[in-house]
Motif scaffolding. Structure first.
Motif, PDB file in Angstrom:
ATOM      1  N   UNK A  75       0.839  -1.210   0.000  1.00 16.92           N
ATOM      2  CA  UNK A  75       0.000   0.000   0.000  1.00 16.92           C
ATOM      3  C   UNK A  75       0.866   1.249   0.000  1.00 16.92           C
ATOM      4  N   UNK A  76       1.906   1.233   0.844  1.00 19.16           N
ATOM      5  CA  UNK A  76       2.804   2.386   0.894  1.00 19.16           C
ATOM      6  C   UNK A  76       3.511   2.637  -0.429  1.00 19.16           C
ATOM      7  N   UNK A  77       4.018   1.575  -1.059  1.00 18.96           N
ATOM      8  CA  UNK A  77       4.704   1.722  -2.343  1.00 18.96           C
ATOM      9  C   UNK A  77       3.746   2.209  -3.433  1.00 18.96           C
ATOM     10  N   UNK A  78       2.509   1.715  -3.395  1.00 16.17           N
ATOM     11  CA  UNK A  78       1.535   2.094  -4.418  1.00 16.17           C
ATOM     12  C   UNK A  78       1.272   3.590  -4.396  1.00 16.17           C
ATOM     13  N   UNK A  79       1.004   4.123  -3.206  1.00 23.67           N
ATOM     14  CA  UNK A  79       0.680   5.544  -3.113  1.00 23.67           C
ATOM     15  C   UNK A  79       1.910   6.430  -3.211  1.00 23.67           C
ATOM     16  N   UNK A  80       3.088   5.831  -3.059  1.00 22.85           N
ATOM     17  CA  UNK A  80       4.325   6.590  -3.255  1.00 22.85           C
ATOM     18  C   UNK A  80       4.774   6.565  -4.709  1.00 22.85           C
ATOM     19  N   UNK A  81       4.043   5.831  -5.552  1.00 25.21           N
ATOM     20  CA  UNK A  81       4.390   5.774  -6.971  1.00 25.21           C
ATOM     21  C   UNK A  81       5.454   4.761  -7.317  1.00 25.21           C
ATOM     22  N   UNK A  82       5.815   3.904  -6.350  1.00 23.17           N
ATOM     23  CA  UNK A  82       6.808   2.857  -6.630  1.00 23.17           C
ATOM     24  C   UNK A  82       6.046   1.586  -7.023  1.00 23.17           C
ATOM     25  N   UNK A  83       5.550   1.576  -8.245  1.00 26.20           N
ATOM     26  CA  UNK A  83       4.603   0.545  -8.667  1.00 26.20           C
ATOM     27  C   UNK A  83       5.241  -0.839  -8.769  1.00 26.20           C
ATOM     28  N   UNK A  84       6.490  -0.913  -9.199  1.00 28.35           N
ATOM     29  CA  UNK A  84       7.153  -2.209  -9.302  1.00 28.35           C
ATOM     30  C   UNK A  84       7.316  -2.842  -7.917  1.00 28.35           C
ATOM     31  N   UNK A  85       7.727  -2.022  -6.942  1.00 31.75           N
ATOM     32  CA  UNK A  85       7.868  -2.524  -5.573  1.00 31.75           C
ATOM     33  C   UNK A  85       6.506  -2.865  -4.975  1.00 31.75           C
ATOM     34  N   UNK A  86       5.508  -2.085  -5.318  1.00 31.21           N
ATOM     35  CA  UNK A  86       4.159  -2.365  -4.809  1.00 31.21           C
ATOM     36  C   UNK A  86       3.677  -3.725  -5.300  1.00 31.21           C
ATOM     37  N   UNK A  87       3.926  -4.010  -6.569  1.00 29.75           N
ATOM     38  CA  UNK A  87       3.496  -5.299  -7.123  1.00 29.75           C
ATOM     39  C   UNK A  87       4.258  -6.453  -6.470  1.00 29.75           C
ATOM     40  N   UNK A  88       5.556  -6.265  -6.247  1.00 28.08           N
ATOM     41  CA  UNK A  88       6.358  -7.315  -5.599  1.00 28.08           C
ATOM     42  C   UNK A  88       5.878  -7.573  -4.173  1.00 28.08           C
ATOM     43  N   UNK A  89       5.629  -6.505  -3.430  1.00 26.40           N
ATOM     44  CA  UNK A  89       5.147  -6.661  -2.053  1.00 26.40           C
ATOM     45  C   UNK A  89       3.771  -7.315  -2.023  1.00 26.40           C
ATOM     46  N   UNK A  90       2.920  -6.974  -2.980  1.00 28.27           N
ATOM     47  CA  UNK A  90       1.595  -7.602  -3.056  1.00 28.27           C
ATOM     48  C   UNK A  90       1.732  -9.093  -3.314  1.00 28.27           C
ATOM     49  N   UNK A  91       2.675  -9.455  -4.163  1.00 26.50           N
ATOM     50  CA  UNK A  91       2.902 -10.881  -4.434  1.00 26.50           C
ATOM     51  C   UNK A  91       3.425 -11.597  -3.184  1.00 26.50           C
ATOM     52  N   UNK A  92       4.310 -10.929  -2.419  1.00 32.00           N
ATOM     53  CA  UNK A  92       4.827 -11.528  -1.181  1.00 32.00           C
ATOM     54  C   UNK A  92       3.721 -11.729  -0.150  1.00 32.00           C
TER      55      UNK A  92
END
Length: 398
Positions: free
Chosen positions: A95-112
């Motif tokens: 959630x934090x990465x998504x709203x910070x615009x770090x979309x690649x990290x957001x997707x990786x964290x969502x997968x984890x």
């Protein structure tokens, strides 16, 4: 908390010790244990102490055995708690990465975070949004397919519609909204998404309906609502440009405020003039001018005159002139109308007045050209050439 508990235990143990000490003073008896050929004779106090100690030892041994037997279960529970904690931490990071615009990290964290099954719904939406922002539409749809829980279906459909509308897939957005409405969902945000989709599909009738609905619910900024209504109405007028009756019927269906809009009135008049419905065009222009005085409508007004019959329009324009004696655009309009009626002297007077009052280049250019055509009609080619030259000089060419 632990200090208070320890203090209580200490007081209890001290009281127990004090009690045993007091009881031990009174040696009131003996305990005889006979097990042939053995015989044991001990004091009552010792027997009680031995009994208590035996209970404590047996209890401790049983607890230890029980702990050993439950060790695999406890280890499994610990691992489950640890895995769940990591999954929830990954979901928070996503959630934090998504709203910070770090979309690649957001997707990786969502997968984890998917190591916990209960995170599938939230992780699927976050992963889909992140993939969408990276224009990975196939991967976005894979994430959305992971959202299977019934409680998350409204969220999935709303997110699908929103992202598809954002990706210019208007048909896909409307399909998702239709499915959601079939399940009983009709929300404000859904109507806003539908408005975007209908705009993309150029379904201007639906756009107009949605704008009116959202405006009533105060879900659109007033300026945005006015602009959307105007664009939709313009396109709906153009759609009827080959059928004057349909055009007039739609025009009457508009609100009074919309019919008084100079831009809409000018377009409607232009389309009706092209269909040779000049009298209807004249009524539209006059009604709009009565509420919103506009130079654009004044320029359109002479075109509303029927061939050889501009007198009614001249009379109406002269009535306006009594209240607006210094209006250059009105003078230019009167000049054109008089040209139409071949009233050369009045036309020249009005056009020359318009030229004196004109405060902008476009009006000066139009007035010079009108005067040039007037002098051509009068056979004065020298003055006509002069006005053509002045109109050319009035242009700011960079």
């Amino acid at each position: 908390m632990m200090t208070m508990r320890g203090l209580i235990w200490f007081v209890l143990l001290f009281a127990a010790a004090a009690g045993l000490a007091l009881v031990g003073v009174f040696d009131g008896g003996q305990v005889l244990l006979v097990m042939p050929p053995y015989r044991v004779d001990i004091s009552l106090n010792l027997f009680v102490v031995a009994l208590v100690v035996s209970f404590i030892v047996i209890y401790t041994v049983l607890r230890a055995v029980r702990s050993v037997l439950k060790m695999p279960q406890r280890v499994s529970a610990y691992r489950t708690r640890s895995r769940l904690a990591k999954a929830n931490a990954a979901l928070r990071d996503a959630i934090g990465h998504l709203y910070a615009g770090r979309f690649s990290k957001a997707e990786k964290s969502a997968r984890d975070s998917l190591i916990a099954d209960e995170n599938a719904g939230a992780a699927g939406l976050i992963g889909a949004k992140a993939a969408h922002e990276m224009n990975e539409y196939a991967r976005r749809d894979e994430w959305l397919a992971k959202v299977q829980e019934s409680d998350w279906q409204d969220a999935r459909l709303m997110a699908t519609a929103d992202m598809r509308a954002d990706g210019r897939d208007a048909d896909g957005a409307l399909v998702a909204l239709t499915e959601m409405q079939a399940q009983g969902g009709r929300r404000l945000h859904a109507q806003q998404i539908a408005l975007r989709a209908q705009q993309q599909l150029k379904n201007w009738g639906e756009v107009l309906k949605l704008v009116k609905t959202l405006e009533k619910r105060e879900a659109l900024h007033p300026a945005v609502a006015v602009r959307l209504r105007q664009v939709a109405s313009e396109n709906l007028l153009r759609d009827r440009r080959h059928n004057p009756d349909a055009l007039l019927e739609f025009w009457q269906s508009l609100s009074a405020t919309e019919r008084q809009s100079p831009r809409l009135a000018d377009l409607a008049a232009e389309l009706l003039i092209a269909l040779d419905r000049r009298n209807d065009a004249r009524k539209i222009v006059e009604e709009a001018l009565n509420h919103n005085w506009d130079a654009r409508l004044l320029r359109r007004y002479p075109d509303c005159a029927s061939p050889g019959d501009a007198l009614p329009l001249i009379q109406r324009a002269e009535a306006w002139q009594k209240e607006r004696t210094e209006d250059a655009d009105l003078m230019f309009t009167l000049g054109r109308l008089c040209l139409h009626q071949q009233l050369w002297g009045k036309a020249q007077a009005f056009l020359e007045s318009a030229l004196k009052l004109a405060d902008n280049e476009p009006l000066k250019i139009r007035t010079h050209r009108a005067l040039a055509r007037l002098h051509e009609q009068l056979g004065d080619s020298e003055k006509a050439s002069l006005h053509y030259r002045e109109s050319a000089l009035a242009m700011n060419v960079v």
